[in-house]
Design a protein around this motif. Sequence first.
Motif, mmCIF file in Angstrom:
data_model
loop_
_atom_site.group_PDB
_atom_site.id
_atom_site.type_symbol
_atom_site.label_atom_id
_atom_site.label_comp_id
_atom_site.label_asym_id
_atom_site.label_seq_id
_atom_site.Cartn_x
_atom_site.Cartn_y
_atom_site.Cartn_z
ATOM 1 N N SER A 109 1.195 -1.058 -0.191
ATOM 2 C CA SER A 109 -0.150 -0.342 0.195
ATOM 3 C C SER A 109 1.202 1.442 -0.306
ATOM 4 O O SER A 109 0.803 2.355 -0.703
ATOM 5 C CB SER A 109 -1.154 -0.369 1.159
ATOM 6 O OG SER A 109 0.151 0.108 2.433
ATOM 7 N N LYS A 110 2.244 0.990 1.056
ATOM 8 C CA LYS A 110 2.939 2.557 1.341
ATOM 9 C C LYS A 110 3.379 2.307 -0.903
ATOM 10 O O LYS A 110 3.544 4.240 -0.772
ATOM 11 C CB LYS A 110 3.848 1.763 1.711
ATOM 12 C CG LYS A 110 3.992 2.668 3.001
ATOM 13 C CD LYS A 110 4.934 1.855 3.870
ATOM 14 C CE LYS A 110 4.480 2.116 5.556
ATOM 15 N NZ LYS A 110 5.098 1.146 6.079
ATOM 16 N N ARG A 112 2.298 1.686 -3.389
ATOM 17 C CA ARG A 112 0.967 2.465 -4.581
ATOM 18 C C ARG A 112 1.305 3.835 -4.526
ATOM 19 O O ARG A 112 0.397 4.346 -5.312
ATOM 20 C CB ARG A 112 -0.496 1.339 -4.126
ATOM 21 C CG ARG A 112 -0.668 0.633 -4.642
ATOM 22 C CD ARG A 112 -2.330 0.005 -4.730
ATOM 23 N NE ARG A 112 -2.739 -0.258 -3.431
ATOM 24 C CZ ARG A 112 -1.923 -1.136 -2.673
ATOM 25 N NH1 ARG A 112 -1.737 -2.574 -3.368
ATOM 26 N NH2 ARG A 112 -3.358 -1.232 -1.369
ATOM 27 N N ARG A 113 1.146 4.527 -2.344
ATOM 28 C CA ARG A 113 0.892 5.504 -2.756
ATOM 29 C C ARG A 113 2.293 6.346 -3.353
ATOM 30 O O ARG A 113 2.046 7.758 -3.334
ATOM 31 C CB ARG A 113 0.727 5.638 -0.820
ATOM 32 C CG ARG A 113 0.087 7.248 -0.829
ATOM 33 C CD ARG A 113 -0.337 7.276 0.849
ATOM 34 N NE ARG A 113 -1.711 6.669 0.836
ATOM 35 C CZ ARG A 113 -0.808 5.677 2.148
ATOM 36 N NH1 ARG A 113 -0.305 5.836 2.488
ATOM 37 N NH2 ARG A 113 -2.503 4.848 2.116
ATOM 38 N N ARG A 114 2.909 5.574 -2.902
ATOM 39 C CA ARG A 114 4.183 6.065 -3.389
ATOM 40 C C ARG A 114 4.699 6.717 -4.779
ATOM 41 O O ARG A 114 4.827 7.298 -5.141
ATOM 42 C CB ARG A 114 5.789 6.045 -2.739
ATOM 43 C CG ARG A 114 7.316 6.643 -3.165
ATOM 44 C CD ARG A 114 8.341 5.446 -2.379
ATOM 45 N NE ARG A 114 8.090 5.532 -1.287
ATOM 46 C CZ ARG A 114 8.870 5.641 -0.555
ATOM 47 N NH1 ARG A 114 9.624 6.645 -1.133
ATOM 48 N NH2 ARG A 114 9.108 5.598 0.560
ATOM 49 N N GLY A 116 1.878 5.751 -7.319
ATOM 50 C CA GLY A 116 0.851 6.737 -8.126
ATOM 51 C C GLY A 116 0.584 5.308 -8.929
ATOM 52 O O GLY A 116 0.949 4.931 -9.780
ATOM 53 N N GLU A 182 -7.757 16.544 -0.365
ATOM 54 C CA GLU A 182 -7.566 16.064 -1.598
ATOM 55 C C GLU A 182 -7.694 17.674 -2.903
ATOM 56 O O GLU A 182 -6.809 18.013 -3.877
ATOM 57 C CB GLU A 182 -8.470 15.302 -1.890
ATOM 58 C CG GLU A 182 -8.040 13.901 -1.329
ATOM 59 C CD GLU A 182 -9.057 12.553 -1.861
ATOM 60 O OE1 GLU A 182 -9.799 13.121 -2.753
ATOM 61 O OE2 GLU A 182 -8.882 11.861 -1.068
ATOM 62 N N TRP A 420 -9.510 -2.123 -3.712
ATOM 63 C CA TRP A 420 -9.499 -1.101 -2.853
ATOM 64 C C TRP A 420 -9.495 -0.042 -2.699
ATOM 65 O O TRP A 420 -10.973 0.529 -4.180
ATOM 66 C CB TRP A 420 -7.702 -0.521 -3.399
ATOM 67 C CG TRP A 420 -6.766 -1.181 -4.006
ATOM 68 C CD1 TRP A 420 -6.551 -2.046 -2.785
ATOM 69 C CD2 TRP A 420 -5.575 -1.816 -4.374
ATOM 70 N NE1 TRP A 420 -5.218 -2.816 -2.694
ATOM 71 C CE2 TRP A 420 -5.544 -3.069 -4.394
ATOM 72 C CE3 TRP A 420 -5.981 -1.820 -6.119
ATOM 73 C CZ2 TRP A 420 -4.011 -3.402 -4.632
ATOM 74 C CZ3 TRP A 420 -4.851 -2.799 -6.745
ATOM 75 C CH2 TRP A 420 -3.827 -3.327 -5.854
ATOM 76 N N ARG A 425 -6.540 3.992 -7.193
ATOM 77 C CA ARG A 425 -6.167 2.470 -6.973
ATOM 78 C C ARG A 425 -6.886 1.231 -8.244
ATOM 79 O O ARG A 425 -6.216 0.588 -8.000
ATOM 80 C CB ARG A 425 -6.577 2.454 -5.156
ATOM 81 C CG ARG A 425 -5.749 2.900 -4.256
ATOM 82 C CD ARG A 425 -5.773 2.926 -3.112
ATOM 83 N NE ARG A 425 -5.372 3.651 -1.878
ATOM 84 C CZ ARG A 425 -5.794 4.272 -1.540
ATOM 85 N NH1 ARG A 425 -6.727 4.903 -1.485
ATOM 86 N NH2 ARG A 425 -5.742 5.517 -0.478
#
Length: 497
Positions: A109-110, A112-114, A116, A182, A420, A425
């Motif tokens: 998950s980290k 994915r966030r990092r 994009g 956001e 997700w 996501r």
Amino acid sequence: MMSYEDPPQSKLFYMGINIDKRIRKNHPLRKIEELIDFDFIYNEVRDKYGYNGNESIPPPVILKLMLLLVLYNVRSERELMDTLSERLDWLWFLGFDLDTEIPNHSVLSKARRRWGEEAFRSFYERVVWQCVESGLVDGRKIFVDSSLIQADASNNSVVDRQSLKRYLSESYKELEKRLEEEREDEEGDNDDEGGGVNSRYISTTDPDAAIVRTSGKAKLRYETHRAVDSAYEVITAAEVTPGDVNEAHMMVGLIDSHQQNTETSVETVVADSKYGTISNYLSCFDRGIKAHVPDLKDVQSKSGLRGKIFSDYMFNYDSETDTYTCPRGKKLRRKSLHINRESVDYAALRSDCRVCELMPRCTKNKAGRTIKRHLRQEELDYMRALAGTAVSKNDIKTRQHLMERSFARAKRYGDDRARWRGLWRVRIQEYLIASIQNIQILLKYGTDPRIALAVKRVREEFNGKLKSLFKSSNQYLLGFFQLPKSGFERDLLVRTI
Ligand code: SF4
């Protein structure tokens, strides 16, 4: 003499264990490892990492973990990591040893966030390009369709924006705070796809999902849109939107993505009647693309209440006098121009319609019948005529099976439900699934262009032979049923056959 199994004993040291030797030669993961370059991701995400601090898990390993998660449709990242040490093939694929420390599930998950969604889009586009280089994409004819997927959010999370009760809900306050953050992040980005989806209702757990009613049930959903190439059914363009987006608006974007991803030019696009809008027909006309798409207006005019009144096609246009003639033989003359709609209204005389016995089947408007004519009506008529040809109808029939197959295969990898939350996501999920489906095609038909070409030729030859076989067997049967009655002739013919 029968032997007895020794009680299991854990050894401290295992000498000479080579995982590579334990993985069969034709294991799909072995083929994927040979076929796909995962190292490209180093360059793709290099600027997402700092230069100091703890060393991360190597990006190719993270990408492979994501691929395993979707390929084997593992329910959660936690389950993937729990299962990892039990699967020799997965360990081998990741380049792990028996005693390699298994990463914590949160690394995914980290990452994915990092990274994009862009990193995953690049991965998908690279796989598409590999299919192109392998001769598996023709590029000239594409099929377009969409499918709904259920969001990872319960209907109970939906709140009414107009209700005062929402201010009492803690989760709504939390949501507003998040949306505000956001919005600040996206300031100046001009991306209008994020945020809430319905004007009145919103899910507090997944605000990007939209409430969509299908088969009488309203659920929170996303929508996947795909373009599939006609040659080997490679998915050449993939997109995800909230479930309430009109799929017709996505067609031109999918054509553009297909052309960009494959560096080919679309000559024919095939889709169902939902895509048969004026805007799509004219866009295809401007690009020189044949739209094998049934006319939406025609389909609507045959259904429901509209089916009970005369359709526009029953009115004949005369370009010389710039008038329409109705089924009763009366003239409809130019009445008003609508610049925004790019159309002109033609109206019959109120006095003609009032006394007409066909009026109940022609219009509900007491002022009489009107017809809208688009400013580019000739071009529209040309595109509609093209959509009605035998070739087009054949393509439309093929589309149904081809696209159903594509979405049905996607379901094997969990494409019926979002893993997700959040649009970006779900896009990552779609890129991974579409990549896996394309990789399966690469595995099946090989990577060598000569092999792909040979497969295509054999197929065509086989289809040709099959057709001629049917032709001759038809003749054979025809001859058999037309056997002459005379005994001598009959015996001769049977012996010859
Ligand atoms: S209602 Fe008016 S437009 Fe319709 S058929 Fe009768 S005369 Fe013609």
